[in-house]
Design a protein around this motif. Structure first.
Motif, PDB file in Angstrom:
ATOM      1  N   LEU A   6     -11.596   2.341   3.161  1.00 16.53           N
ATOM      2  CA  LEU A   6     -12.465   2.858   4.200  1.00 16.53           C
ATOM      3  C   LEU A   6     -11.743   3.016   5.529  1.00 16.53           C
ATOM      4  O   LEU A   6     -12.341   3.348   6.537  1.00 16.53           O
ATOM      5  CB  LEU A   6     -13.705   1.982   4.366  1.00 16.53           C
ATOM      6  N   PHE A   7     -10.426   2.822   5.549  1.00 18.50           N
ATOM      7  CA  PHE A   7      -9.633   2.943   6.767  1.00 18.50           C
ATOM      8  C   PHE A   7      -9.163   4.382   6.974  1.00 18.50           C
ATOM      9  O   PHE A   7      -9.042   5.143   6.025  1.00 18.50           O
ATOM     10  CB  PHE A   7      -8.415   2.020   6.699  1.00 18.50           C
ATOM     11  N   HIS A   8      -8.891   4.715   8.228  1.00 17.01           N
ATOM     12  CA  HIS A   8      -8.347   6.028   8.542  1.00 17.01           C
ATOM     13  C   HIS A   8      -7.334   5.884   9.664  1.00 17.01           C
ATOM     14  O   HIS A   8      -7.651   5.355  10.722  1.00 17.01           O
ATOM     15  CB  HIS A   8      -9.450   6.999   8.952  1.00 17.01           C
ATOM     16  N   LEU A   9      -6.103   6.301   9.415  1.00 19.97           N
ATOM     17  CA  LEU A   9      -5.051   6.332  10.431  1.00 19.97           C
ATOM     18  C   LEU A   9      -4.427   7.715  10.398  1.00 19.97           C
ATOM     19  O   LEU A   9      -4.155   8.252   9.329  1.00 19.97           O
ATOM     20  CB  LEU A   9      -3.968   5.284  10.144  1.00 19.97           C
ATOM     21  N   ARG A  31      15.108   6.006  10.282  1.00 23.89           N
ATOM     22  CA  ARG A  31      15.916   4.930  10.861  1.00 23.89           C
ATOM     23  C   ARG A  31      16.464   5.350  12.214  1.00 23.89           C
ATOM     24  O   ARG A  31      16.367   4.616  13.190  1.00 23.89           O
ATOM     25  CB  ARG A  31      17.062   4.547   9.948  1.00 23.89           C
ATOM     26  N   ASP A  32      17.021   6.542  12.305  1.00 20.80           N
ATOM     27  CA  ASP A  32      17.632   7.014  13.550  1.00 20.80           C
ATOM     28  C   ASP A  32      16.622   7.166  14.681  1.00 20.80           C
ATOM     29  O   ASP A  32      16.984   7.071  15.857  1.00 20.80           O
ATOM     30  CB  ASP A  32      18.344   8.351  13.319  1.00 20.80           C
ATOM     31  N   HIS A  33      15.354   7.404  14.335  1.00 17.11           N
ATOM     32  CA  HIS A  33      14.319   7.611  15.349  1.00 17.11           C
ATOM     33  C   HIS A  33      13.303   6.470  15.411  1.00 17.11           C
ATOM     34  O   HIS A  33      12.274   6.596  16.081  1.00 17.11           O
ATOM     35  CB  HIS A  33      13.614   8.947  15.101  1.00 17.11           C
ATOM     36  N   ASN A  34      13.586   5.384  14.691  1.00 16.59           N
ATOM     37  CA  ASN A  34      12.735   4.192  14.691  1.00 16.59           C
ATOM     38  C   ASN A  34      11.276   4.533  14.347  1.00 16.59           C
ATOM     39  O   ASN A  34      10.342   4.152  15.048  1.00 16.59           O
ATOM     40  CB  ASN A  34      12.814   3.468  16.038  1.00 16.59           C
ATOM     41  N   ILE A  35      11.119   5.277  13.253  1.00 16.22           N
ATOM     42  CA  ILE A  35       9.792   5.696  12.789  1.00 16.22           C
ATOM     43  C   ILE A  35       9.515   5.015  11.455  1.00 16.22           C
ATOM     44  O   ILE A  35      10.365   4.992  10.569  1.00 16.22           O
ATOM     45  CB  ILE A  35       9.734   7.232  12.610  1.00 16.22           C
ATOM     46  N   ALA A  36       8.318   4.484  11.311  1.00 17.72           N
ATOM     47  CA  ALA A  36       7.926   3.847  10.049  1.00 17.72           C
ATOM     48  C   ALA A  36       7.726   4.894   8.964  1.00 17.72           C
ATOM     49  O   ALA A  36       7.214   5.988   9.219  1.00 17.72           O
ATOM     50  CB  ALA A  36       6.633   3.067  10.246  1.00 17.72           C
ATOM     51  N   LEU A  37       8.151   4.552   7.747  1.00 13.24           N
ATOM     52  CA  LEU A  37       7.888   5.378   6.569  1.00 13.24           C
ATOM     53  C   LEU A  37       6.827   4.676   5.731  1.00 13.24           C
ATOM     54  O   LEU A  37       6.910   3.469   5.507  1.00 13.24           O
ATOM     55  CB  LEU A  37       9.152   5.556   5.736  1.00 13.24           C
ATOM     56  N   ILE A  38       5.855   5.431   5.278  1.00 11.99           N
ATOM     57  CA  ILE A  38       4.780   4.880   4.468  1.00 11.99           C
ATOM     58  C   ILE A  38       4.749   5.637   3.147  1.00 11.99           C
ATOM     59  O   ILE A  38       4.283   6.773   3.076  1.00 11.99           O
ATOM     60  CB  ILE A  38       3.407   5.007   5.172  1.00 11.99           C
ATOM     61  N   PRO A  39       5.285   5.051   2.067  1.00 14.11           N
ATOM     62  CA  PRO A  39       5.240   5.730   0.774  1.00 14.11           C
ATOM     63  C   PRO A  39       3.803   5.801   0.264  1.00 14.11           C
ATOM     64  O   PRO A  39       3.036   4.860   0.431  1.00 14.11           O
ATOM     65  CB  PRO A  39       6.082   4.844  -0.142  1.00 14.11           C
ATOM     66  N   ARG A  40       3.466   6.915  -0.348  1.00 10.77           N
ATOM     67  CA  ARG A  40       2.118   7.099  -0.884  1.00 10.77           C
ATOM     68  C   ARG A  40       2.219   7.644  -2.298  1.00 10.77           C
ATOM     69  O   ARG A  40       2.905   8.617  -2.545  1.00 10.77           O
ATOM     70  CB  ARG A  40       1.339   8.087  -0.020  1.00 10.77           C
ATOM     71  N   GLY A  41       1.540   6.994  -3.212  1.00  5.24           N
ATOM     72  CA  GLY A  41       1.486   7.473  -4.580  1.00  5.24           C
ATOM     73  C   GLY A  41       0.225   8.282  -4.785  1.00  5.24           C
ATOM     74  O   GLY A  41       0.031   9.333  -4.188  1.00  5.24           O
ATOM     75  N   GLY A  42      -0.690   7.770  -5.594  1.00  6.48           N
ATOM     76  CA  GLY A  42      -1.930   8.477  -5.884  1.00  6.48           C
ATOM     77  C   GLY A  42      -3.035   8.231  -4.877  1.00  6.48           C
ATOM     78  O   GLY A  42      -4.100   8.819  -4.967  1.00  6.48           O
ATOM     79  N   GLY A  43      -2.808   7.333  -3.908  1.00  8.80           N
ATOM     80  CA  GLY A  43      -3.828   7.036  -2.913  1.00  8.80           C
ATOM     81  C   GLY A  43      -5.021   6.286  -3.479  1.00  8.80           C
ATOM     82  O   GLY A  43      -6.124   6.376  -2.968  1.00  8.80           O
ATOM     83  N   THR A  44      -4.795   5.506  -4.541  1.00  5.98           N
ATOM     84  CA  THR A  44      -5.889   4.787  -5.187  1.00  5.98           C
ATOM     85  C   THR A  44      -6.104   3.389  -4.622  1.00  5.98           C
ATOM     86  O   THR A  44      -7.055   2.718  -5.003  1.00  5.98           O
ATOM     87  CB  THR A  44      -5.636   4.672  -6.707  1.00  5.98           C
ATOM     88  N   GLY A  45      -5.231   2.953  -3.717  1.00  4.45           N
ATOM     89  CA  GLY A  45      -5.355   1.616  -3.144  1.00  4.45           C
ATOM     90  C   GLY A  45      -6.621   1.469  -2.319  1.00  4.45           C
ATOM     91  O   GLY A  45      -7.080   2.400  -1.656  1.00  4.45           O
ATOM     92  N   LEU A  46      -7.178   0.274  -2.333  1.00  5.85           N
ATOM     93  CA  LEU A  46      -8.429   0.004  -1.643  1.00  5.85           C
ATOM     94  C   LEU A  46      -8.236  -0.726  -0.323  1.00  5.85           C
ATOM     95  O   LEU A  46      -9.200  -1.017   0.378  1.00  5.85           O
ATOM     96  CB  LEU A  46      -9.353  -0.831  -2.544  1.00  5.85           C
ATOM     97  N   ALA A  47      -6.986  -1.036   0.038  1.00  3.37           N
ATOM     98  CA  ALA A  47      -6.729  -1.852   1.232  1.00  3.37           C
ATOM     99  C   ALA A  47      -5.966  -1.099   2.316  1.00  3.37           C
ATOM    100  O   ALA A  47      -5.480  -1.709   3.253  1.00  3.37           O
ATOM    101  CB  ALA A  47      -5.973  -3.117   0.826  1.00  3.37           C
TER     102      ALA A  47
END
Length: 176
Positions: A6-9, A31-47
């Protein structure tokens, strides 16, 4: 970029890499720009685990190849959907041991990231119990294998004793 939570970012960007080289470029850029990477698979996670304000890496769009089905193993890209893998394995009388309710949408990469276990965990364990090797992309864009028995200077067996981030990673994996 959303998931089953139920989260949205709002992410900075969503990337859809097509190969390991694309991923390596993204990792080095982040890394060079200090940006977080967020891997996403099927988007089935609930958290909300596939959400973030950095760059979301959607592995399910293009990284869906089943490279090889061997006698006791398979080689896949992280975006392969569990049901698709099981459909291919069924042709040779096999299946992936982990039994996920979200099999129609969850990806092998997401299952590995979350160490998914499914309803038969007491019998079959979790995803990590069924992974022999992972291809790792480091923050300098170099690529190596996580398999401890491959004799190569870029492999874990050769770097586990090094006093660096990679050495720490492989020592923890080896000693668990």
């Amino acid at each position: 970029a959303t998931d089953a939570s139920l989260f949205h970012l709002e992410p900075l960007a969503v990337a859809e890499p097509t190969c390991t080289e694309d991923l390596a470029v993204l990792v080095k850029y982040a890394r060079d720009h200090n940006i977080a990477l967020i891997p996403r698979g099927g988007g089935t996670g609930l958290a909300g685990e596939s959400l973030g304000t950095g760059i979301v890496i959607d592995t399910a769009t293009h990284l869906r190849k089943i490279w090889e089905i061997g006698s006791d193993s398979v080689r896949v890209q992280p975006g392969v959907v569990l049901q698709d893998l099981n459909n291919e394995l069924q042709k040779v009388g096999r299946r992936f041991a982990i039994d996920m309710a979200s099999a129609k949408a969850c990806t092998l990469g997401g299952m590995w990231a979350m160490d998914s276990s499914g309803s038969r965990a007491n019998i079959h364990g979790s995803t990590r119990d069924h992974v022999i090797d992972l291809q790792v992309i480091w923050d300098d864009a170099s690529v190596s294998s996580s398999h401890p028995n491959i004799d190569d200077a870029s492999r874990p067996a050769a770097i586990a004793d090094a006093h660096c981030r990679r050495g720490n990673f492989f020592r923890r994996a080896r000693d668990r």
